[in-house]
Design an enzyme around this catalytic site. Sequence first.
Site, mmCIF file in Angstrom:
data_model
loop_
_atom_site.group_PDB
_atom_site.id
_atom_site.type_symbol
_atom_site.label_atom_id
_atom_site.label_comp_id
_atom_site.label_asym_id
_atom_site.label_seq_id
_atom_site.Cartn_x
_atom_site.Cartn_y
_atom_site.Cartn_z
ATOM 1 N N LYS A 206 28.292 85.287 -33.505
ATOM 2 C CA LYS A 206 29.439 86.355 -33.441
ATOM 3 C C LYS A 206 30.385 85.583 -32.418
ATOM 4 O O LYS A 206 29.905 85.524 -31.172
ATOM 5 C CB LYS A 206 28.931 87.679 -33.370
ATOM 6 C CG LYS A 206 30.274 88.579 -33.067
ATOM 7 C CD LYS A 206 29.511 90.140 -33.071
ATOM 8 C CE LYS A 206 30.797 91.075 -33.313
ATOM 9 N NZ LYS A 206 30.453 92.408 -33.345
ATOM 10 N N LYS A 260 30.337 85.353 -38.281
ATOM 11 C CA LYS A 260 31.165 86.348 -37.996
ATOM 12 C C LYS A 260 32.403 85.926 -36.953
ATOM 13 O O LYS A 260 31.982 85.679 -35.833
ATOM 14 C CB LYS A 260 30.724 87.656 -37.784
ATOM 15 C CG LYS A 260 31.976 88.749 -37.367
ATOM 16 C CD LYS A 260 31.000 90.042 -37.310
ATOM 17 C CE LYS A 260 31.929 91.376 -37.064
ATOM 18 N NZ LYS A 260 31.308 92.528 -36.558
HETATM 19 C C1 PBG Z 1 31.237 95.349 -32.769
HETATM 20 C C2 PBG Z 1 31.736 95.031 -34.058
HETATM 21 C C3 PBG Z 1 32.806 94.280 -34.516
HETATM 22 C C4 PBG Z 1 33.137 94.338 -35.703
HETATM 23 C C5 PBG Z 1 31.975 95.018 -36.213
HETATM 24 N N1 PBG Z 1 31.149 95.416 -35.114
HETATM 25 C C6 PBG Z 1 33.819 93.501 -33.392
HETATM 26 C C7 PBG Z 1 34.273 94.161 -32.248
HETATM 27 O O1 PBG Z 1 35.034 95.236 -32.169
HETATM 28 O O2 PBG Z 1 34.059 93.175 -31.230
HETATM 29 C C8 PBG Z 1 34.307 93.890 -36.642
HETATM 30 C C9 PBG Z 1 34.356 94.174 -37.992
HETATM 31 C C10 PBG Z 1 35.619 93.659 -38.345
HETATM 32 O O3 PBG Z 1 36.448 93.197 -37.618
HETATM 33 O O4 PBG Z 1 35.961 93.740 -39.554
HETATM 34 N N2 PBG Z 1 29.966 95.350 -32.457
#
Ligand code: PBG
Length: 338
Positions: A206, A260
């Site tokens: 991530k 991601k």
């Molecule tokens: C954080 C989380 C994020 C997303 C899902 N869970 C990133 C964040 O805010 O740092 C992003 C999903 C998206 O952008 O569609 N645990």
Amino acid sequence: MQDKTHLVDDITGHRRMRRNRKADWTRRLVQENRLTVDDLIWPIFLIPGDGIVEPVDAMPGVNRMTVDKAVEAAKEAADLGVPAIATFPNIEMHLRDETGSNSLVRNNLINLATAAIKNAVPNIGIITDVALDPFTSHGHDGILREGEIVNDETVEQVAKAAVMQADAGADIIAPSEMMDGRIGAIRRALDAAGHQGVGIMSYATKFSSAFYGPYREAISTGGLLKGDKKTYYIDPANGTEAIRDAALDVEEGADMLMVKPGLPYIDICWRMKEAFGLPTFAYQVSGEYSMIKAAGANGWIDEERVMLETLLAFKRAGCDGILTYFAPAVARLLSKRG
Ligand code: PBG
């Protein structure tokens, strides 16, 4: 003067790539990758209350839903053949605190939704994120102590929350908070609680990305977030570090891996699939979705074709599936085409 055909044949040695492209039937015959409804995971946003479906401004076509409406949405997704959904809660501000304690409340929003969906739509998979950001008053994914996101204490809490999510009926736990040692800790906690059958899809790589903007609006963490997530997410510059991080998750017992964001990190999808051979997923995140929707709405691109092309790109890059806000739209389109 030389004959033009001979000139080209001299160059190509009679090898002509266009022979296989000459008709629809040849193209279909040689097509290497195909996007199907079985490749889709649909992320949905939850809100407290009853009977409410409200749009997320920064994500046209995406809604936040109360649990009863999420059950209807899950039913629709299952009827379309979408294998799984992933749920993200937007909880009341007064429930958010420094440690994200609501993540350990058995009947919190995400667990209520899981139980309700599992009961009404038993044939759809439920994937729950176990990061703390929906529950913290500072929008970080972990516990904040004196300006630091503390690793080990966060892992302990996340593992407990994962067990509660599994108790509620989650099929796959998907930790996205990027703390060290979390996969092993969650695996042990799940097993100790008798949840040997519950899988772990690791948000293995991530990245510290600007593509999450619209998501943070969707769960109302954008205004809360102090600073950035660079001390725990991966630097967008680092591919080899990402593979090392994923390797630890594999060792610790991850069943599936995720990259991601998606398209800007498609090289990581390929490297990860090659390196580990585990089921590998890409998360086409909110910013990727909103960019396509915005350009489509302006008539600058053909939204439908770009949507399908980006999703197919993940398949070509070795992904087994994609988390995408387009899931129901794609499923509908594919079923129309038969
Ligand atoms: C954080 C989380 C994020 C997303 C899902 N869970 C990133 C964040 O805010 O740092 C992003 C999903 C998206 O952008 O569609 N645990």
